[in-house]
Motif scaffolding. Structure first.
Motif, PDB file in Angstrom:
ATOM      1  N   LEU A 137     -23.904  -7.831 -70.778  1.00 41.17           N
ATOM      2  CA  LEU A 137     -23.003  -6.954 -71.539  1.00 41.17           C
ATOM      3  C   LEU A 137     -21.537  -7.195 -71.166  1.00 41.17           C
ATOM      4  N   ARG A 138     -21.325  -7.714 -69.961  1.00 38.87           N
ATOM      5  CA  ARG A 138     -19.936  -7.819 -69.473  1.00 38.87           C
ATOM      6  C   ARG A 138     -19.007  -8.651 -70.357  1.00 38.87           C
ATOM      7  N   PRO A 139     -19.463  -9.769 -70.938  1.00 40.98           N
ATOM      8  CA  PRO A 139     -18.541 -10.489 -71.830  1.00 40.98           C
ATOM      9  C   PRO A 139     -18.057  -9.617 -72.995  1.00 40.98           C
ATOM     10  N   PHE A 140     -18.921  -8.757 -73.515  1.00 42.30           N
ATOM     11  CA  PHE A 140     -18.525  -7.856 -74.608  1.00 42.30           C
ATOM     12  C   PHE A 140     -17.519  -6.830 -74.093  1.00 42.30           C
ATOM     13  N   LEU A 141     -17.823  -6.240 -72.942  1.00 41.22           N
ATOM     14  CA  LEU A 141     -16.920  -5.220 -72.392  1.00 41.22           C
ATOM     15  C   LEU A 141     -15.534  -5.802 -72.117  1.00 41.22           C
ATOM     16  N   ARG A 142     -15.517  -7.024 -71.570  1.00 42.76           N
ATOM     17  CA  ARG A 142     -14.213  -7.646 -71.242  1.00 42.76           C
ATOM     18  C   ARG A 142     -13.442  -7.984 -72.517  1.00 42.76           C
ATOM     19  N   LEU A 143     -14.176  -8.409 -73.513  1.00 41.85           N
ATOM     20  CA  LEU A 143     -13.554  -8.706 -74.803  1.00 41.85           C
ATOM     21  C   LEU A 143     -12.921  -7.454 -75.392  1.00 41.85           C
ATOM     22  N   TRP A 144     -13.626  -6.345 -75.315  1.00 43.40           N
ATOM     23  CA  TRP A 144     -13.099  -5.085 -75.861  1.00 43.40           C
ATOM     24  C   TRP A 144     -11.928  -4.572 -75.027  1.00 43.40           C
ATOM     25  N   ALA A 145     -12.025  -4.752 -73.716  1.00 45.46           N
ATOM     26  CA  ALA A 145     -11.018  -4.153 -72.829  1.00 45.46           C
ATOM     27  C   ALA A 145      -9.714  -4.961 -72.767  1.00 45.46           C
ATOM     28  N   GLU A 146      -9.849  -6.251 -72.934  1.00 45.91           N
ATOM     29  CA  GLU A 146      -8.714  -7.164 -72.689  1.00 45.91           C
ATOM     30  C   GLU A 146      -7.414  -6.785 -73.416  1.00 45.91           C
ATOM     31  N   PRO A 147      -7.471  -6.386 -74.677  1.00 52.06           N
ATOM     32  CA  PRO A 147      -6.192  -6.084 -75.352  1.00 52.06           C
ATOM     33  C   PRO A 147      -5.397  -4.960 -74.689  1.00 52.06           C
ATOM     34  N   TYR A 148      -6.060  -4.146 -73.845  1.00 54.00           N
ATOM     35  CA  TYR A 148      -5.371  -2.982 -73.268  1.00 54.00           C
ATOM     36  C   TYR A 148      -5.098  -3.128 -71.772  1.00 54.00           C
ATOM     37  N   TYR A 149      -5.415  -4.299 -71.220  1.00 53.90           N
ATOM     38  CA  TYR A 149      -5.212  -4.510 -69.772  1.00 53.90           C
ATOM     39  C   TYR A 149      -3.793  -4.145 -69.345  1.00 53.90           C
ATOM     40  N   SER A 150      -2.793  -4.696 -70.061  1.00 51.80           N
ATOM     41  CA  SER A 150      -1.451  -4.536 -69.508  1.00 51.80           C
ATOM     42  C   SER A 150      -0.932  -3.121 -69.750  1.00 51.80           C
ATOM     43  N   ALA A 151      -1.299  -2.523 -70.891  1.00 52.84           N
ATOM     44  CA  ALA A 151      -0.849  -1.131 -71.132  1.00 52.84           C
ATOM     45  C   ALA A 151      -1.407  -0.211 -70.048  1.00 52.84           C
ATOM     46  N   ILE A 152      -2.660  -0.425 -69.651  1.00 53.28           N
ATOM     47  CA  ILE A 152      -3.271   0.449 -68.640  1.00 53.28           C
ATOM     48  C   ILE A 152      -2.686   0.168 -67.253  1.00 53.28           C
ATOM     49  N   ALA A 153      -2.498  -1.107 -66.928  1.00 53.34           N
ATOM     50  CA  ALA A 153      -1.978  -1.446 -65.600  1.00 53.34           C
ATOM     51  C   ALA A 153      -0.537  -0.958 -65.417  1.00 53.34           C
ATOM     52  N   GLU A 154       0.224  -0.982 -66.481  1.00 51.76           N
ATOM     53  CA  GLU A 154       1.647  -0.622 -66.362  1.00 51.76           C
ATOM     54  C   GLU A 154       1.913   0.815 -66.821  1.00 51.76           C
ATOM     55  N   ASP A 155       0.932   1.637 -66.736  1.00 47.88           N
ATOM     56  CA  ASP A 155       1.040   3.004 -67.246  1.00 47.88           C
ATOM     57  C   ASP A 155       1.836   3.941 -66.331  1.00 47.88           C
ATOM     58  N   ASP A 156       2.054   3.494 -65.089  1.00 45.51           N
ATOM     59  CA  ASP A 156       2.891   4.297 -64.188  1.00 45.51           C
ATOM     60  C   ASP A 156       2.322   5.688 -63.902  1.00 45.51           C
ATOM     61  N   PHE A 157       1.008   5.766 -63.722  1.00 47.74           N
ATOM     62  CA  PHE A 157       0.331   7.006 -63.333  1.00 47.74           C
ATOM     63  C   PHE A 157       0.411   8.124 -64.379  1.00 47.74           C
ATOM     64  N   ARG A 199      -2.024   4.841 -55.698  1.00 48.78           N
ATOM     65  CA  ARG A 199      -1.042   4.854 -54.621  1.00 48.78           C
ATOM     66  C   ARG A 199      -1.551   4.126 -53.398  1.00 48.78           C
ATOM     67  N   ASN A 200      -0.621   3.623 -52.627  1.00 52.34           N
ATOM     68  CA  ASN A 200      -0.926   2.991 -51.352  1.00 52.34           C
ATOM     69  C   ASN A 200      -1.117   4.066 -50.286  1.00 52.34           C
TER      70      ASN A 200
END
Ligand SMILES: [Zn+2]
Ligand SMILES: [Zn+2]
Length: 276
Positions: A137-157, A199-200
């Motif tokens: 299932l992981r290839p499907f999940l990664r395919l679906w998730a990939e477009p939002y990687y950077s928006a989620i990572a740079e969301d600033d909490f 947070r660290n």
């Protein structure tokens, strides 16, 4: 799900995971051609629902396509872990008992009862059954998730407050990185590869941020791999510090390669709270 740590790594274990990841990357690449990403304001959905995106949005899954990918995975596992061949043949002989439109939901819901009944019916180990359903299932999940990687990572909490739960697919995470470029800490989901900031010097399990009770387990001759421990909840978190090498690491493989750190932490009485 129960992810007990084996006492020693079987021969070829890390190698197998490397091949598995390469295979998953190839599958994801192939699926890309058949798929148009859903346009989503991912962080807005997170902030409004307080739930992982996969619970709020319907991602299209072609059960037939998933079944094909699943069968290909069984071939790959057989090639590298021949001791599983007889069990995998049992699955193939009874593949019509698997409902490929329904399995992803059961997997992400972690429905233990469903999988133990299914594996008993197929007369194979529950762990192996879940492994095959999960990793195909992981290839499907990664395919679906990939477009939002950077928006989620740079969301600033702003949109997601659950440090150990993947904001995309809801899987629990037990590993983080300190990013090479700026030392910021990101949790990592090895199912869908989403990362989110945390947070660290803060316990991701209980929120403790008292420096007296947050410590490292020292790992000899290794400055990159760290294990944070918390005396308040006895939690531990593996962390890869990318700064010494100055480059991004593959946390999927790092997580497998450092099972000795899980063993070390668990022997010292710490837990990753996986079964809480
Ligand atoms: Zn995820
Ligand atoms: Zn804690």
């Amino acid at each position: 799900m129960n992810k007990q740590v084996p006492v020693s790594l079987p021969e070829g274990y890390v190698e197998f995971y490397k091949n598995l990841e390469t295979w998953q990357n190839k599958q994801q690449f192939k699926l890309k051609k058949a798929y148009t990403p859903v346009k989503l304001d991912a962080t807005k959905i997170l902030a409004e629902s307080n739930n992982p995106i996969i619970g709020s949005v319907e991602f299209e899954l072609d059960g037939g396509l998933y079944k094909e990918v699943y069968k290909e995975l069984l071939v790959l596992i057989k090639e590298y872990r021949s001791e599983t061949a007889a069990a995998l043949d049992k699955i193939l002989d009874n593949i019509d008992q698997l409902d490929f439109s329904f399995l992803p939901i059961k997997l992400l819901e972690e429905d233990q009862k469903y999988f133990s009944e299914l594996s008993a019916r197929l007369e194979i180990s529950n762990e192996l059954l879940i492994f095959t359903i999960d990793h195909s299932l992981r290839p499907f999940l990664r395919l679906w998730a990939e477009p939002y990687y950077s928006a989620i990572a740079e969301d600033d909490f702003r949109s997601w407050n659950f440090a150990t739960i993947c904001p995309f697919c809801g899987t629990k995470s037990h590993i983080s990185r300190l990013r090479a470029t700026d030392g910021r800490r990101f949790m990592f989901c090895d199912r869908c590869f989403t990362e989110w900031e945390t947070r660290n010097l803060y316990c991701v399990y209980c929120g403790n941020d008292n420096p007296d009770t947050i410590q490292y387990l020292a790992v000899e001759n290794d400055t990159a791999y760290q294990v944070y421990t918390c005396e308040e909840c006895k939690g531990y978190l593996k962390t890869f510090d990318e700064r010494p090498k100055g480059m991004k690491t593959d946390l999927f493989i790092a997580n497998v390669e450092t099972i000795y750190l899980d063993i070390l932490a668990q022997e010292k009485g710490y837990t990753n709270h996986d079964n809480d």
